[in-house]
Design a protein around this motif. Structure first.
Motif, PDB file in Angstrom:
ATOM      1  N   THR A 202      34.197  43.724  32.297  1.00  0.00           N
ATOM      2  CA  THR A 202      34.170  44.132  32.785  1.00  0.00           C
ATOM      3  C   THR A 202      35.175  46.215  33.041  1.00  0.00           C
ATOM      4  OG1 THR A 202      36.736  43.730  31.099  1.00  0.00           O
ATOM      5  CG2 THR A 202      36.194  42.071  33.570  1.00  0.00           C
ATOM      6  N   MET A 203      35.124  47.020  33.856  1.00  0.00           N
ATOM      7  CA  MET A 203      34.768  47.959  33.613  1.00  0.00           C
ATOM      8  C   MET A 203      36.846  48.395  34.247  1.00  0.00           C
ATOM      9  SD  MET A 203      33.657  51.456  35.413  1.00  0.00           S
ATOM     10  CE  MET A 203      31.878  50.758  34.591  1.00  0.00           C
TER      11      MET A 203
ATOM     12  N   VAL B 110      53.998  44.841  41.149  1.00  0.00           N
ATOM     13  CA  VAL B 110      52.798  44.766  40.727  1.00  0.00           C
ATOM     14  C   VAL B 110      51.467  45.113  41.400  1.00  0.00           C
ATOM     15  CG1 VAL B 110      51.746  43.775  38.452  1.00  0.00           C
ATOM     16  CG2 VAL B 110      54.010  42.943  38.411  1.00  0.00           C
ATOM     17  N   SER B 111      50.921  46.530  40.789  1.00  0.00           N
ATOM     18  CA  SER B 111      49.492  45.923  41.480  1.00  0.00           C
ATOM     19  C   SER B 111      48.134  45.397  41.290  1.00  0.00           C
ATOM     20  CB  SER B 111      49.282  48.022  41.735  1.00  0.00           C
ATOM     21  OG  SER B 111      48.831  47.707  40.008  1.00  0.00           O
ATOM     22  N   GLN B 112      47.791  45.342  42.503  1.00  0.00           N
ATOM     23  CA  GLN B 112      46.303  44.526  41.669  1.00  0.00           C
ATOM     24  C   GLN B 112      45.938  45.033  40.752  1.00  0.00           C
ATOM     25  OE1 GLN B 112      45.600  41.496  43.175  1.00  0.00           O
ATOM     26  NE2 GLN B 112      44.543  41.556  41.694  1.00  0.00           N
ATOM     27  N   MET B 113      45.555  45.809  40.366  1.00  0.00           N
ATOM     28  CA  MET B 113      44.973  46.909  39.629  1.00  0.00           C
ATOM     29  C   MET B 113      45.489  46.581  37.903  1.00  0.00           C
ATOM     30  SD  MET B 113      44.326  50.662  38.121  1.00  0.00           S
ATOM     31  CE  MET B 113      46.409  50.709  38.000  1.00  0.00           C
TER      32      MET B 113
ATOM     33  N   TYR C 135      43.778  43.267  35.402  1.00  0.00           N
ATOM     34  CA  TYR C 135      43.575  43.874  33.693  1.00  0.00           C
ATOM     35  C   TYR C 135      44.542  42.602  33.367  1.00  0.00           C
ATOM     36  CZ  TYR C 135      44.862  45.901  29.530  1.00  0.00           C
ATOM     37  OH  TYR C 135      44.893  45.776  27.807  1.00  0.00           O
ATOM     38  N   LEU C 136      45.563  41.997  33.794  1.00  0.00           N
ATOM     39  CA  LEU C 136      45.991  40.399  32.471  1.00  0.00           C
ATOM     40  C   LEU C 136      45.529  39.389  33.019  1.00  0.00           C
ATOM     41  CD1 LEU C 136      49.823  41.250  34.181  1.00  0.00           C
ATOM     42  CD2 LEU C 136      48.455  41.966  31.671  1.00  0.00           C
ATOM     43  N   SER C 137      44.514  39.882  33.889  1.00  0.00           N
ATOM     44  CA  SER C 137      43.926  38.458  34.234  1.00  0.00           C
ATOM     45  C   SER C 137      42.500  38.896  33.169  1.00  0.00           C
ATOM     46  CB  SER C 137      43.617  38.383  35.785  1.00  0.00           C
ATOM     47  OG  SER C 137      42.097  36.903  35.566  1.00  0.00           O
ATOM     48  N   ALA C 138      41.708  39.400  33.345  1.00  0.00           N
ATOM     49  CA  ALA C 138      40.924  39.478  32.875  1.00  0.00           C
ATOM     50  C   ALA C 138      41.074  39.941  31.102  1.00  0.00           C
ATOM     51  CB  ALA C 138      40.170  41.430  32.950  1.00  0.00           C
ATOM     52  N   LYS C 139      42.338  40.153  30.630  1.00  0.00           N
ATOM     53  CA  LYS C 139      42.492  39.745  29.317  1.00  0.00           C
ATOM     54  C   LYS C 139      42.760  38.741  29.031  1.00  0.00           C
ATOM     55  CE  LYS C 139      44.024  42.927  26.805  1.00  0.00           C
ATOM     56  NZ  LYS C 139      43.224  43.662  25.570  1.00  0.00           N
ATOM     57  N   ALA C 140      43.815  37.897  30.039  1.00  0.00           N
ATOM     58  CA  ALA C 140      44.001  36.744  30.005  1.00  0.00           C
ATOM     59  C   ALA C 140      42.325  35.828  29.750  1.00  0.00           C
ATOM     60  CB  ALA C 140      44.724  35.477  30.979  1.00  0.00           C
TER      61      ALA C 140
ATOM     62  N   VAL D 272      47.628  49.801  28.849  1.00  0.00           N
ATOM     63  CA  VAL D 272      46.374  49.296  28.354  1.00  0.00           C
ATOM     64  C   VAL D 272      45.879  50.749  27.170  1.00  0.00           C
ATOM     65  CG1 VAL D 272      43.575  50.761  29.184  1.00  0.00           C
ATOM     66  CG2 VAL D 272      46.098  48.903  30.929  1.00  0.00           C
ATOM     67  N   GLU D 273      46.536  51.578  26.743  1.00  0.00           N
ATOM     68  CA  GLU D 273      46.032  52.503  25.573  1.00  0.00           C
ATOM     69  C   GLU D 273      46.226  51.619  24.078  1.00  0.00           C
ATOM     70  OE1 GLU D 273      46.261  56.742  27.037  1.00  0.00           O
ATOM     71  OE2 GLU D 273      47.994  55.573  26.290  1.00  0.00           O
TER      72      GLU D 273
END
Length: 337
Positions: free
Chosen positions: A59-60, A75-78, A82-87, A116-117
């Motif tokens: 993912t990027m 909450v935005s789709q972005m 992000y949370l889905s990719a982390k999970a 994110v940071e």
């Protein structure tokens, strides 16, 4: 150049930094197949992104000038992607735009950028002067080197099980890494690519809520005393362990109404004791309900903590949002017992 190609899902705000996304597409033309987050105004946006993330190799995350249009839950789709990719523990390349002090960016974007940071193993910062081709070459090569993937080779029915030759994917910059806390700047003649590393050697799933921390909410109730009814508005506090336990015991997927019912059932016994202690003549307490603003705030916390996630609709005609407790949340609850 290697014929091996990967699937990369780009997590970004729809319609933000279109020129940059064009540069990304050009760079990855012969290196990867790209999919992108789409506008949250499309009903299936979350399902589409989650399916892409499930299937992708990498993912990027590109954080620019916009947080993106928010869903009903704020909450935005972005953010959801992000949370889905982390999970899913997907390898992640994080690019964040250096914001001008004069630019008034939204509070949501500031909070998301800070999240994110804090969680990223490495962040690549860029601005209008950055040579994006060089930054992408460096970041992509570094990600593939650290996280080998099978990828796809043209003409192969079955991907090779051997790891790709990382050196052939993109030219290395002459940089040596000594430890996981290193921060460094590639000099101006190398386009001022700034990177930041954090102490963790691997990405961690979002972990914001401690089980013993507390959440304070308001609720309304009706108290009956001698034939008279009194409308009550009270404060109540629960640990996140209490709240998560209530969610885990919901037998199936739940809507926001189902979440409300679970919290109301959690409130009722404690509210009965508190109100009767305050008003000894009360013989019955009923209709204990969390106030709507606090329910929305609670739901936002649960999403941000990756404790609940949207489910794919079983029927394309069903537009109701259904949620389920994540595997990560269940694991955290079991380990904390």
């Amino acid at each position: 150049m290697s014929q091996r190609r990967y699937h990369i899902h780009v997590i970004c705000a729809a319609n933000d930094q279109l020129h940059l996304l064009e540069e990304v597409a050009i760079f990855f033309q012969s290196r990867a197949f790209l999919t992108y987050d789409i506008s949250s105004q499309i009903p299936t946006a979350t399902l589409y992104s989650r399916q892409c993330i499930d299937a992708c190799d990498y993912t990027m995350v590109i954080v620019g000038d916009s947080y993106g249009t928010t869903h009903k839950i704020g909450v935005s789709q972005m953010h959801l992607s992000y949370l889905s990719a982390k999970a899913k523990m997907k390898p992640m390349m994080v690019l964040i735009k250096t914001q001008s002090d004069e630019l008034d960016i939204s509070r949501q974007l500031q909070d998301f950028m800070r999240l994110v940071e804090q969680q990223a193993h490495r962040v690549y910062y860029y601005d209008a002067e950055t040579d994006m081709m060089q930054l992408l070459s460096y970041a992509f090569d570094n990600m593939v080197e650290k996280h080998a993937a099978v990828g796809w080779v043209q003409g192969s029915d079955v991907p090779s099980t051997s790891a790709p030759s990382h050196a052939s994917l993109a030219p290395h910059l002459n940089t040596t890494y000594k430890n996981n806390r290193q921060s460094y700047i590639i000099t101006k003649d190398q386009d001022s690519i700034r990177t930041q590393e954090h102490s963790s050697s691997v990405d961690n799933v979002t972990e914001i809520l401690g089980l013993e921390d507390t959440f304070r909410m308001e609720y309304t109730a009706q108290a009956y005393e001698g034939g008279n009814l009194t409308d009550m508005r009270m404060n109540i506090t629960f640990t996140w362990r209490d709240i998560l336990g209530a969610l885990i015991h919901i037998p199936s997927a739940f809507s926001k109404y189902g979440l409300q019912n679970a919290i109301n059932n959690l409130i009722a016994p404690k509210a009965d004791r508190d109100i009767k202690q305050m008003m000894p003549r009360v013989h019955a307490v009923s209709r204990c309900q969390i106030v709507p603003d606090d329910l929305t705030r609670l739901q936002r916390y649960l999403i941000t903590a990756n404790w609940i996630e949207l489910m794919a609709p079983s029927n394309s005609r069903i537009s109701k949002e259904l949620w389920k407790v994540t595997f990560y949340a269940r694991k955290q609850y079991e380990e904390g017992r």
